[in-house]
Design a protein around this motif. Structure first.
Motif, PDB file in Angstrom:
ATOM      1  N   ASP A  63     -61.583  63.604  -1.730  1.00  0.00           N
ATOM      2  CA  ASP A  63     -60.448  63.343  -2.608  1.00  0.00           C
ATOM      3  C   ASP A  63     -60.899  62.298  -3.626  1.00  0.00           C
ATOM      4  O   ASP A  63     -60.988  61.106  -3.319  1.00  0.00           O
ATOM      5  CB  ASP A  63     -59.261  62.831  -1.789  1.00  0.00           C
ATOM      6  CG  ASP A  63     -58.003  62.643  -2.615  1.00  0.00           C
ATOM      7  OD1 ASP A  63     -58.121  62.274  -3.804  1.00  0.00           O
ATOM      8  OD2 ASP A  63     -56.903  62.843  -2.069  1.00  0.00           O
ATOM      9  N   TRP A  64     -61.182  62.727  -4.844  1.00  0.00           N
ATOM     10  CA  TRP A  64     -61.748  61.831  -5.846  1.00  0.00           C
ATOM     11  C   TRP A  64     -60.762  60.743  -6.260  1.00  0.00           C
ATOM     12  O   TRP A  64     -61.156  59.611  -6.551  1.00  0.00           O
ATOM     13  CB  TRP A  64     -62.224  62.635  -7.054  1.00  0.00           C
ATOM     14  CG  TRP A  64     -63.457  63.417  -6.724  1.00  0.00           C
ATOM     15  CD1 TRP A  64     -63.527  64.733  -6.370  1.00  0.00           C
ATOM     16  CD2 TRP A  64     -64.790  62.910  -6.654  1.00  0.00           C
ATOM     17  NE1 TRP A  64     -64.828  65.087  -6.098  1.00  0.00           N
ATOM     18  CE2 TRP A  64     -65.620  63.992  -6.262  1.00  0.00           C
ATOM     19  CE3 TRP A  64     -65.374  61.670  -6.895  1.00  0.00           C
ATOM     20  CZ2 TRP A  64     -66.993  63.840  -6.109  1.00  0.00           C
ATOM     21  CZ3 TRP A  64     -66.736  61.529  -6.744  1.00  0.00           C
ATOM     22  CH2 TRP A  64     -67.538  62.604  -6.358  1.00  0.00           C
ATOM     23  N   GLU A  65     -59.491  61.090  -6.297  1.00  0.00           N
ATOM     24  CA  GLU A  65     -58.482  60.092  -6.639  1.00  0.00           C
ATOM     25  C   GLU A  65     -58.485  58.952  -5.636  1.00  0.00           C
ATOM     26  O   GLU A  65     -58.440  57.768  -6.003  1.00  0.00           O
ATOM     27  CB  GLU A  65     -57.100  60.749  -6.688  1.00  0.00           C
ATOM     28  CG  GLU A  65     -55.978  59.798  -7.037  1.00  0.00           C
ATOM     29  CD  GLU A  65     -54.622  60.469  -7.096  1.00  0.00           C
ATOM     30  OE1 GLU A  65     -53.609  59.737  -7.115  1.00  0.00           O
ATOM     31  OE2 GLU A  65     -54.565  61.716  -7.111  1.00  0.00           O
ATOM     32  N   GLU A  66     -58.575  59.298  -4.352  1.00  0.00           N
ATOM     33  CA  GLU A  66     -58.604  58.300  -3.289  1.00  0.00           C
ATOM     34  C   GLU A  66     -59.932  57.531  -3.282  1.00  0.00           C
ATOM     35  O   GLU A  66     -59.948  56.301  -3.168  1.00  0.00           O
ATOM     36  CB  GLU A  66     -58.398  58.980  -1.941  1.00  0.00           C
ATOM     37  CG  GLU A  66     -56.989  59.500  -1.700  1.00  0.00           C
ATOM     38  CD  GLU A  66     -56.094  58.422  -1.109  1.00  0.00           C
ATOM     39  OE1 GLU A  66     -55.320  57.822  -1.894  1.00  0.00           O
ATOM     40  OE2 GLU A  66     -56.184  58.180   0.094  1.00  0.00           O
ATOM     41  N   LEU A  67     -61.030  58.264  -3.381  1.00  0.00           N
ATOM     42  CA  LEU A  67     -62.353  57.646  -3.311  1.00  0.00           C
ATOM     43  C   LEU A  67     -62.549  56.623  -4.423  1.00  0.00           C
ATOM     44  O   LEU A  67     -63.057  55.517  -4.182  1.00  0.00           O
ATOM     45  CB  LEU A  67     -63.456  58.714  -3.398  1.00  0.00           C
ATOM     46  CG  LEU A  67     -64.898  58.200  -3.340  1.00  0.00           C
ATOM     47  CD1 LEU A  67     -65.224  57.659  -1.951  1.00  0.00           C
ATOM     48  CD2 LEU A  67     -65.882  59.308  -3.722  1.00  0.00           C
ATOM     49  N   GLY A  69     -60.057  55.429  -6.439  1.00  0.00           N
ATOM     50  CA  GLY A  69     -58.880  54.641  -6.754  1.00  0.00           C
ATOM     51  C   GLY A  69     -58.407  54.883  -8.178  1.00  0.00           C
ATOM     52  O   GLY A  69     -57.931  53.965  -8.857  1.00  0.00           O
ATOM     53  N   PRO A  71     -55.960  57.440 -10.377  1.00  0.00           N
ATOM     54  CA  PRO A  71     -54.950  58.506 -10.331  1.00  0.00           C
ATOM     55  C   PRO A  71     -55.206  59.658 -11.287  1.00  0.00           C
ATOM     56  O   PRO A  71     -54.628  60.737 -11.120  1.00  0.00           O
ATOM     57  CB  PRO A  71     -53.648  57.775 -10.698  1.00  0.00           C
ATOM     58  CG  PRO A  71     -54.070  56.535 -11.403  1.00  0.00           C
ATOM     59  CD  PRO A  71     -55.376  56.150 -10.811  1.00  0.00           C
ATOM     60  N   LYS A 216     -70.210  57.133  -5.091  1.00  0.00           N
ATOM     61  CA  LYS A 216     -69.195  56.357  -5.826  1.00  0.00           C
ATOM     62  C   LYS A 216     -69.858  55.199  -6.584  1.00  0.00           C
ATOM     63  O   LYS A 216     -69.565  54.974  -7.776  1.00  0.00           O
ATOM     64  CB  LYS A 216     -68.160  55.816  -4.839  1.00  0.00           C
ATOM     65  CG  LYS A 216     -67.170  54.820  -5.442  1.00  0.00           C
ATOM     66  CD  LYS A 216     -66.244  54.249  -4.368  1.00  0.00           C
ATOM     67  CE  LYS A 216     -65.367  53.145  -4.911  1.00  0.00           C
ATOM     68  NZ  LYS A 216     -64.470  52.599  -3.867  1.00  0.00           N
TER      69      LYS A 216
END
Length: 223
Positions: A63-67, A69, A71, A216
Motif C-alpha cells: 500500500d503505497w499511501e501507507e508506506l 505516508g 495520500p 522507500k
C-alpha cells in the motif's frame, strides 16, 4: 522414400522448428486478474496531484499511501503484468495527467522469454507515450531488482541475471536519451554473491517488509 517425400519431410521439420522458435514468447499474455484490475483503475478518480506507482506484483504488493505516508500515492500494479500489458492500459494513467509516475516493469517479461531488446523497446514506448499524453508528468524509471535462485517458488524468474543486467543497462541509456530520471534499485538489494539479499525477501523475487523499507528510503529524495 523418394526424393519428393524426403524434401517434404525435411521442410516440415524445419518449419516446425522455426515455428516453435517464434512461439517461445507471447506478447498477448495477460494475468488472470488483469481485466478486473484495469477496470477498477479506470473507475477511480484522477488528480493532477497523483503519484502513480506502475508495475507488476512487486509494485502491487504494498500500500503505497501507507508506506510513504502520502495520500496522493496511487498503486497501479497488477500482479503478473508485462510491458505489453502496461502499454495496453497506459492511457488510464496518462488521462489523469499525474504529477509523477514511477515505473518498475520487466521481470515477468524476462521470465516469459521476451527478448531484452523487445522489453527495452516497450520501455521507450512507455516513456514516449507519457511524454506525449501528459507533458507535465515527471517520469521515473527504476532498474529491475535482483533475484535469488536459492529459493524455489518462482523458478522461471531465477537464473536470468544476465537478462536483468542487460535490461538495466539498456534502461540507463534510454533514460539518458529521453532525459528522464533513472532510479537504480538493483545494487541496493544485492548480497555478497550478487543475488537478492535474503534479508529483503521471502521468495527470492518479491521484497518483504524490510525490502519495502529499503525501497522507500531510495524513493524519498524523488517524492
Amino acid at each position: 522414400m523418394n526424393k519428393t517425400l524426403v524434401c517434404i519431410f525435411l521442410f516440415c521439420c524445419f518449419s516446425s522448428h522455426v515455428f516453435s522458435q517464434q512461439k517461445q514468447w507471447d506478447s498477448t499474455y495477460r494475468p488472470g486478474n488483469y481485466t478486473l484490475m484495469e477496470g477498477l483503475f479506470r473507475s477511480y478518480p484522477n488528480s493532477e496531484k497523483d503519484i502513480i506507482f506502475l508495475g507488476n506484483s512487486i509494485t502491487d504488493h504494498v500500500d503505497w499511501e501507507e508506506l510513504l505516508g502520502m495520500p496522493n500515492a496511487r498503486n497501479r500494479g497488477i500482479s503478473g503484468d508485462i510491458t505489453f500489458g502496461i502499454l495496453e492500459r497506459l492511457d488510464e494513467v496518462i488521462e489523469g495527467h499525474p504529477a509523477k509516475v514511477f515505473v518498475l516493469i520487466g521481470i515477468n517479461d524476462i521470465s516469459r522469454n521476451i527478448p531484452d531488446s523487445v522489453i527495452l523497446n516497450n520501455d521507450r514506448k512507455i516513456i514516449q507515450r507519457i511524454k506525449a499524453g501528459s507533458p507535465s508528468t515527471k517520469i521515473y524509471f527504476q532498474t529491475l531488482m535482483p533475484v535469488n535462485n536459492t529459493f524455489t517458488q518462482f523458478k522461471n524468474h531465477y537464473n536470468k541475471d544476465e537478462h536483468i543486467q542487460a535490461v538495466n543497462e539498456g534502461l540507463k541509456k534510454i533514460a539518458a536519451g529521453e532525459n528522464i530520471t533513472l532510479i537504480d534499485l538493483h545494487p541496493h538489494f544485492l548480497d555478497s554473491e550478487g543475488r537478492l539479499d535474503k534479508a529483503y525477501t521471502t521468495d527470492g523475487l518479491h521484497p518483504n517488509a524490510k525490502g519495502y523499507e529499503v525501497w522507500k528510503k531510495i524513493l524519498l529524495p524523488y517524492l
